[in-house]
Design a protein around this motif. Structure first.
Motif, PDB file in Angstrom:
ATOM      1  N   ALA A  51       0.836  -1.205   0.000  1.00  0.00           N
ATOM      2  CA  ALA A  51       0.000   0.000   0.000  1.00  0.00           C
ATOM      3  C   ALA A  51       0.871   1.256   0.000  1.00  0.00           C
ATOM      4  N   TYR A  52       1.966   1.215   0.730  1.00  0.00           N
ATOM      5  CA  TYR A  52       2.893   2.344   0.772  1.00  0.00           C
ATOM      6  C   TYR A  52       3.517   2.577  -0.607  1.00  0.00           C
ATOM      7  N   MET A  53       3.932   1.499  -1.275  1.00  0.00           N
ATOM      8  CA  MET A  53       4.499   1.631  -2.618  1.00  0.00           C
ATOM      9  C   MET A  53       3.478   2.233  -3.582  1.00  0.00           C
ATOM     10  N   LEU A  54       2.243   1.772  -3.519  1.00  0.00           N
ATOM     11  CA  LEU A  54       1.201   2.296  -4.395  1.00  0.00           C
ATOM     12  C   LEU A  54       0.916   3.767  -4.106  1.00  0.00           C
ATOM     13  N   CYS A  55       0.915   4.129  -2.842  1.00  0.00           N
ATOM     14  CA  CYS A  55       0.700   5.518  -2.458  1.00  0.00           C
ATOM     15  C   CYS A  55       1.818   6.403  -3.009  1.00  0.00           C
ATOM     16  N   LEU A  56       3.059   5.961  -2.865  1.00  0.00           N
ATOM     17  CA  LEU A  56       4.193   6.726  -3.380  1.00  0.00           C
ATOM     18  C   LEU A  56       4.137   6.858  -4.898  1.00  0.00           C
ATOM     19  N   SER A  57       3.724   5.790  -5.577  1.00  0.00           N
ATOM     20  CA  SER A  57       3.676   5.832  -7.049  1.00  0.00           C
ATOM     21  C   SER A  57       2.593   6.784  -7.554  1.00  0.00           C
ATOM     22  N   ASN A  58       1.634   7.112  -6.696  1.00  0.00           N
ATOM     23  CA  ASN A  58       0.595   8.079  -7.064  1.00  0.00           C
ATOM     24  C   ASN A  58       0.968   9.497  -6.654  1.00  0.00           C
ATOM     25  N   GLY A  59       2.220   9.704  -6.291  1.00  0.00           N
ATOM     26  CA  GLY A  59       2.711  11.040  -5.982  1.00  0.00           C
ATOM     27  C   GLY A  59       2.362  11.551  -4.603  1.00  0.00           C
ATOM     28  N   GLY A  60       1.948  10.683  -3.716  1.00  0.00           N
ATOM     29  CA  GLY A  60       1.532  11.112  -2.383  1.00  0.00           C
ATOM     30  C   GLY A  60       2.627  10.996  -1.356  1.00  0.00           C
ATOM     31  N   ASP A  61       3.729  11.684  -1.554  1.00  0.00           N
ATOM     32  CA  ASP A  61       4.880  11.539  -0.668  1.00  0.00           C
ATOM     33  C   ASP A  61       4.531  11.840   0.794  1.00  0.00           C
ATOM     34  N   LYS A  62       4.008  13.004   1.084  1.00  0.00           N
ATOM     35  CA  LYS A  62       3.681  13.370   2.472  1.00  0.00           C
ATOM     36  C   LYS A  62       2.421  12.662   2.970  1.00  0.00           C
ATOM     37  N   SER A  63       1.492  12.411   2.070  1.00  0.00           N
ATOM     38  CA  SER A  63       0.245  11.771   2.492  1.00  0.00           C
ATOM     39  C   SER A  63       0.432  10.283   2.778  1.00  0.00           C
ATOM     40  N   CYS A  64       1.605   9.733   2.485  1.00  0.00           N
ATOM     41  CA  CYS A  64       1.878   8.310   2.709  1.00  0.00           C
ATOM     42  C   CYS A  64       2.593   8.044   4.031  1.00  0.00           C
ATOM     43  N   ASP A  65       2.939   9.094   4.745  1.00  0.00           N
ATOM     44  CA  ASP A  65       3.698   8.927   5.988  1.00  0.00           C
ATOM     45  C   ASP A  65       3.004   8.031   7.001  1.00  0.00           C
ATOM     46  N   TRP A  66       1.682   8.105   7.059  1.00  0.00           N
ATOM     47  CA  TRP A  66       0.954   7.296   8.036  1.00  0.00           C
ATOM     48  C   TRP A  66       1.140   5.807   7.756  1.00  0.00           C
ATOM     49  N   LEU A  67       1.284   5.427   6.494  1.00  0.00           N
ATOM     50  CA  LEU A  67       1.526   4.018   6.166  1.00  0.00           C
ATOM     51  C   LEU A  67       2.920   3.588   6.621  1.00  0.00           C
ATOM     52  N   ARG A  68       3.894   4.450   6.375  1.00  0.00           N
ATOM     53  CA  ARG A  68       5.265   4.142   6.800  1.00  0.00           C
ATOM     54  C   ARG A  68       5.342   4.029   8.316  1.00  0.00           C
TER      55      ARG A  68
END
Length: 85
Positions: A51-68
């Protein structure tokens, strides 16, 4: 829970592709060994890493922090529980 399956998993998820690959490989080993408890935890980690990889691939760098952070917390909790047994 077999601690050997968590040895190579880096909790900071700095390289999610490598982490995902390691987790899936360990998941396959756990399933072959019929260690279903460990496999379930690894499946959870694999889902979060993917899910984190998919989030990053959609350009959501800051919005993916919660997954990390979620991944990091789960790995740390698993390690602490393993060390207590």
């Amino acid at each position: 829970m077999n601690k050997d399956y968590l040895v190579n998993i880096n909790e900071d998820l700095s390289n999610p592709r490598d982490a995902y690959s390691i987790i899936v490989d360990n998941l396959a080993h756990a399933l072959r060994a019929q260690d279903y408890v460990t496999a379930a935890f690894l499946a959870d980690l694999a889902f979060i890493a993917r899910a984190y990889m998919l989030c990053l691939s959609n350009g959501g760098d800051k919005s993916c922090d919660w997954l990390r952070r979620s991944f990091t917390v789960r790995v740390l909790i698993l390690r602490s529980r393993i060390n207590n047994y």
